[in-house]
Enzyme design. Structure first.
Site, mmCIF file in Angstrom:
data_model
loop_
_atom_site.group_PDB
_atom_site.id
_atom_site.type_symbol
_atom_site.label_atom_id
_atom_site.label_comp_id
_atom_site.label_asym_id
_atom_site.label_seq_id
_atom_site.Cartn_x
_atom_site.Cartn_y
_atom_site.Cartn_z
ATOM 1 N N HIS A 1 -5.798 -9.182 4.897
ATOM 2 C CA HIS A 1 -5.934 -9.807 6.209
ATOM 3 C C HIS A 1 -7.334 -10.410 6.318
ATOM 4 O O HIS A 1 -8.236 -10.072 5.551
ATOM 5 C CB HIS A 1 -5.743 -8.782 7.330
ATOM 6 C CG HIS A 1 -4.375 -8.196 7.395
ATOM 7 N ND1 HIS A 1 -3.487 -8.466 8.417
ATOM 8 C CD2 HIS A 1 -3.732 -7.327 6.566
ATOM 9 C CE1 HIS A 1 -2.365 -7.795 8.211
ATOM 10 N NE2 HIS A 1 -2.491 -7.096 7.102
ATOM 11 N N TYR B 1 -2.553 -0.781 15.771
ATOM 12 C CA TYR B 1 -1.925 -1.102 14.488
ATOM 13 C C TYR B 1 -0.436 -0.807 14.636
ATOM 14 O O TYR B 1 0.004 0.328 14.571
ATOM 15 C CB TYR B 1 -2.538 -0.286 13.358
ATOM 16 C CG TYR B 1 -1.849 -0.463 12.028
ATOM 17 C CD1 TYR B 1 -1.628 -1.734 11.500
ATOM 18 C CD2 TYR B 1 -1.393 0.631 11.296
ATOM 19 C CE1 TYR B 1 -0.990 -1.912 10.291
ATOM 20 C CE2 TYR B 1 -0.753 0.473 10.084
ATOM 21 C CZ TYR B 1 -0.559 -0.812 9.581
ATOM 22 O OH TYR B 1 0.086 -0.988 8.374
ATOM 23 N N ASP C 1 -3.658 -5.549 14.532
ATOM 24 C CA ASP C 1 -2.562 -6.027 13.700
ATOM 25 C C ASP C 1 -1.261 -5.623 14.386
ATOM 26 O O ASP C 1 -0.843 -4.471 14.316
ATOM 27 C CB ASP C 1 -2.674 -5.409 12.305
ATOM 28 C CG ASP C 1 -1.535 -5.836 11.389
ATOM 29 O OD1 ASP C 1 -0.732 -6.705 11.792
ATOM 30 O OD2 ASP C 1 -1.452 -5.284 10.270
#
Length: 584
Positions: free
Chosen positions: A314, A157, A196
C-alpha cells in the site's frame, strides 16, 4: 502550522525499513519526519502485545495507541501515533462496539460514564442483529478511536474479501462501523475515518473493475449494490446508491476528501498486488481513505496519495487541515481544538498536557514501558530515613544534631544548645517502666541468648565486608590486616550508635548536662592524618590490560581446538555480524 493526517497499511510494522528511504535511518521518528505528518495511522501491524519494543512505543516526541489481536498471531493490528508538539487526544479506546475494557478495569468502554467515554456505541439490540460475537469482532485489533476536542478519529483496518469465507463477519464489521459513525454524528461530534477499508467505491477505483464485472456477468447496478459497497456509498456524500436508501442511512455523513479534491482523476490507486508485481504498471485499487464529516469540508486544504513512497503493498494517503478553522462561525486555530483545554491559545503553547490528561489506553502507560528502573538506579545509594547521624561536638558549649529519648521511647533528632538540653533533661527525666515479676521470670532464661543476639546485631561490618565504592578501589594496593583492624577500630570509635548516645545522655542527666559535655569533649577521638595510598603503576597497567584484553576464543566442542571467527556476508538482518566456528 496546519495539521496533517496520514494513513498507511504497512503490511508489518517493521516492513518499511527494508526499503528506501526508510532503510538509511531505521527509526520511527525518522519515518514520521519524512512523512511530515502530525497523526500517523498504521494498519496491519502483524504483532501482538508481547512484540512491542521500546523503539515502537517510546518514540521521542510521540504518543502511540495500539489495538492488537488478542488471539491470532501475526494478524491485523492498528496503531495511531500523535505528535506531542501538535496534538494530544483527550480520550482513547479500541474496538468499534465498545465491549472491550480499558487497562486495569473490568468495566467495558460502553458502560463508563459519559464524561469518560467517547460514546456513539451501537445499542444492544443493534449488536444482536449483527449475528456475530461482539467480543470476537473487537478482539481482532481492527479499530482505534481517539477523541480530540474538534473531532473523533477512527483508525480502521476492515476485514478483506477472503473468497467468501468471512462474508458474514465482514458485513457485520461494516454494519457496526456505520452505526458507530452515525451515532457519533447524532451526538454532534465530527468524525474523521481513516485506514484500509478494503472496499472501492466503483469501477473507477479499481484497475480491472470493468473486466471483473464482465467476468462476473453483473451489471453496473449489481456491482455497485454489493452489500459492503452499498453501505460504504450510503455513508459518503456523492456515493452512488441504487434504489432507495436503507432505513437509518437516509443521509450521508462523510466526505471523500481525496476523490473530491481530485475529481475525475484516474489511476489514483493505493494498493497493488505483490504476487503479480502490479505496482510498476499501476494495476491496483483505491481502498485506503481519509474521510471526514461533511461539516469539515471547509477545513481541508490538501489531500493526495504518495504512490512514490515504497515500503509496503500500500502507499500512504494524507489530508491536511487548515491552520485556522471555522467552528460555530468563529475562526479558531487548529491547535487550540486538537489539544486538551488550556494547552494552546490562539495557536501558541500555553502549557504542557498534564500526566493525568493522558488517556489510560496510551501505550506509554503499559507496565512494561511506564516507570521502569534504569541501570543508573541500580548503583544509587538508598538512604534510610530511620537512622539519624550521631551527635557532633563542635566545642565544649555547643551540640548539634542531638539525639534525645522521650518517655514514650521515641528517638527525636533536634538541634539545641547546652542550656536547652539541660532544661529538657532536668524537666523530663527518663524513667523506663518496671517489668512485672511474671514477665521477669519468663525472660530470665532467655536473657543470655537475647544478649548475644543484641551483641551480634550491634556490631559494625568489617572492612572486608564493606561493598566496593569506586572503580579506583580495584587498583589500590592491598592493606595489611593490622592496618585494617586499626582503621576499623577508629571508625567504630568515631561512629557511636544512636542508642548508645541516647542512653549516655539520659544516664548522665542527673549529673548535669555541662559535666556530661565536658566529659565527652575530653574523651572524643582526635582525627588522625591519613597518608594517601601509593598506587603501583605497573600493577595498575596489568589490571587495565586484563580488563580490555581480547577474550580467548572458545574451544570446539568436538575437537577441543580454538575456534575462529567469521563475518556474515549474506544480506539481511545478520549482515556484518561475527560468529565462532570450528577451524576444520
Amino acid at each position: 502550522m496546519a495539521l496533517r493526517i496520514t494513513t498507511w497499511n504497512v503490511n508489518g510494522i517493521r516492513n518499511p525499513f527494508s526499503y528506501q528511504p526508510w532503510r538509511d535511518n531505521r527509526s520511527f521518528e525518522a519515518m514520521f519526519d519524512i512523512l511530515e505528518a502530525d497523526i500517523v495511522v498504521m494498519q496491519e501491524l502483524k504483532i501482538q502485545r508481547k512484540d512491542l519494543k521500546d523503539d515502537m512505543v517510546l518514540v521521542p516526541g510521540w504518543d502511540c495507541y495500539f489495538s492488537l489481536p488478542k488471539h491470532k498471531k501475526g494478524y491485523s493490528g492498528v496503531g495511531i501515533y500523535t505528535r506531542q508538539a501538535t496534538c494530544a487526544p483527550i480520550r482513547a479506546e479500541e474496538g468499534v462496539l465498545g465491549v472491550l475494557c480499558p487497562p486495569n478495569s473490568s468495566i467495558p468502554y460502553r458502560d463508563l460514564s459519559p464524561d469518560t467515554s467517547i460514546g456513539g456505541y451501537p445499542t444492544y439490540s443493534q449488536i444482536a442483529d449483527l449475528g456475530v460475537d461482539p467480543a470476537a469482532l473487537d478482539a481482532e485489533g481492527r479499530c482505534v478511536v481517539l477523541e480530540f476536542p474538534a473531532f473523533v478519529l477512527l483508525g480502521v483496518y476492515s476485514p478483506a474479501n477472503s473468497n467468501g469465507l468471512r462474508d458474514d463477519f465482514r458485513f457485520a464489521f461494516w454494519s457496526a462501523l456505520d452505526m458507530r459513525i452515525r451515532n457519533l454524528d447524532q451526538l454532534g461530534k465530527r468524525v474523521v475515518l481513516t485506514g484500509d477499508l478494503n472496499v472501492s467505491r466503483d469501477e473507477m477505483d479499481t484497475a480491472g473493475g470493468e473486466d471483473d464485472r464482465r467476468k462476473m456477468g453483473a451489471s453496473h447496478e449489481e456491482y455497485i449494490s454489493t452489500p459492503n459497497r452499498r453501505i460504504f456509498n450510503q455513508l459518503l456524500e456523492g456515493g452512488e446508491v441504487v434504489g432507495e436508501r436503507d432505513q437509518g442511512r437516509e443521509q450521508p455523513v462523510l466526505w471523500d476528501i481525496c476523490r473530491a479534491l481530485h475529481e475525475g482523476r484516474k489511476g489514483m490507486y493505493t494498493h497493488w498486488e505483490q504476487k503479480i508485481n502490479a505496482r510498476p504498471g499501476n494495476y491496483g485499487s483505491r481502498i485506503d481513505y481519509v474521510l471526514c464529516s461533511v461539516s469539515m469540508k471547509d477545513w481541508i486544504i490538501e489531500s493526495d496519495i504518495q504512490e512514490g513512497l515504497m515500503g509496503s503493498d500500500h502507499c500512504p494517503v494524507y489530508a491536511v487541515c487548515k491552520q485556522s478553522v471555522s467552528i460555530n462561525g468563529k475562526d479558531i486555530a487548529i491547535k487550540d481544538v486538537v489539544n486538551p483545554q488550556g494547552c494552546y491559545q490562539e495557536g501558541l503553547r500555553v502549557r504542557e498536557p498534564l500526566p493525568k490528561e493522558r488517556p489510560a489506553f496510551s501505550a506509554r502507560l503499559l507496565p512494561e514501558f511506564d516507570r521502569r528502573r534504569t541501570i543508573q538506579d541500580m548503583f544509587r545509594r538508598q538512604t534510610s530515613n530511620n537512622i539519624q547521624p550521631p551527635p557532633v561536638v563542635t566545642n565544649a558549649g555547643e551540640w548539634h544534631n542531638t539525639v534525645i529519648v522521650s518517655q514514650a521511647g521515641e528517638v527525636t533528632d533536634v538541634d539545641i544548645g547546652t542550656d536547652i538540653l539541660s532544661q529538657r533533661l532536668d524537666s523530663a527525666p527518663f524513667s523506663p517502666p518496671k517489668p512485672s515479676p511474671t514477665a521477669k521470670r519468663k525472660t530470665q532464661a532467655g536473657s543470655d541468648h537475647a544478649r548475644n543476639k543484641r551483641t551480634k546485631s550491634n556490631t559494625l561490618p568489617s572492612a572486608n565486608q564493606r561493598s566496593q565504592q569506586t572503580l579506583k578501589g580495584f587498583f589500590l594496593p592491598k592493606q595489611s590486616q593490622e592496618s585494617q583492624e586499626g582503621q576499623e577500630q577508629v571508625s567504630i570509635d568515631r561512629s557511636p550508635s544512636i542508642h548508645g548516645t541516647a542512653s549516655a545522655i539520659v544516664g548522665n542527666a542527673e549529673e548535669g548536662s555541662a559535666k556530661y559535655l565536658a566529659t565527652n569533649a575530653s574523651t572524643s577521638p582526635v582525627s588522625k592524618d591519613k597518608t594517601p595510598p601509593v598506587v603501583d603503576p605497573i600493577e595498575s597497567k596489568k589490571n587495565w590490560t586484563k580488563l580490555f584484553a581480547k577474550p580467548r576464543p572458545p574451544l570446539c566442542e568436538s575437537h577441543k581446538e580454538p575456534c575462529i571467527t567469521l563475518e556474515t556476508k549474506k544480506k539481511g538482518f545478520n549482515c556484518g555480524r561475527s560468529f565462532w566456528i570450528c577451524p576444520r
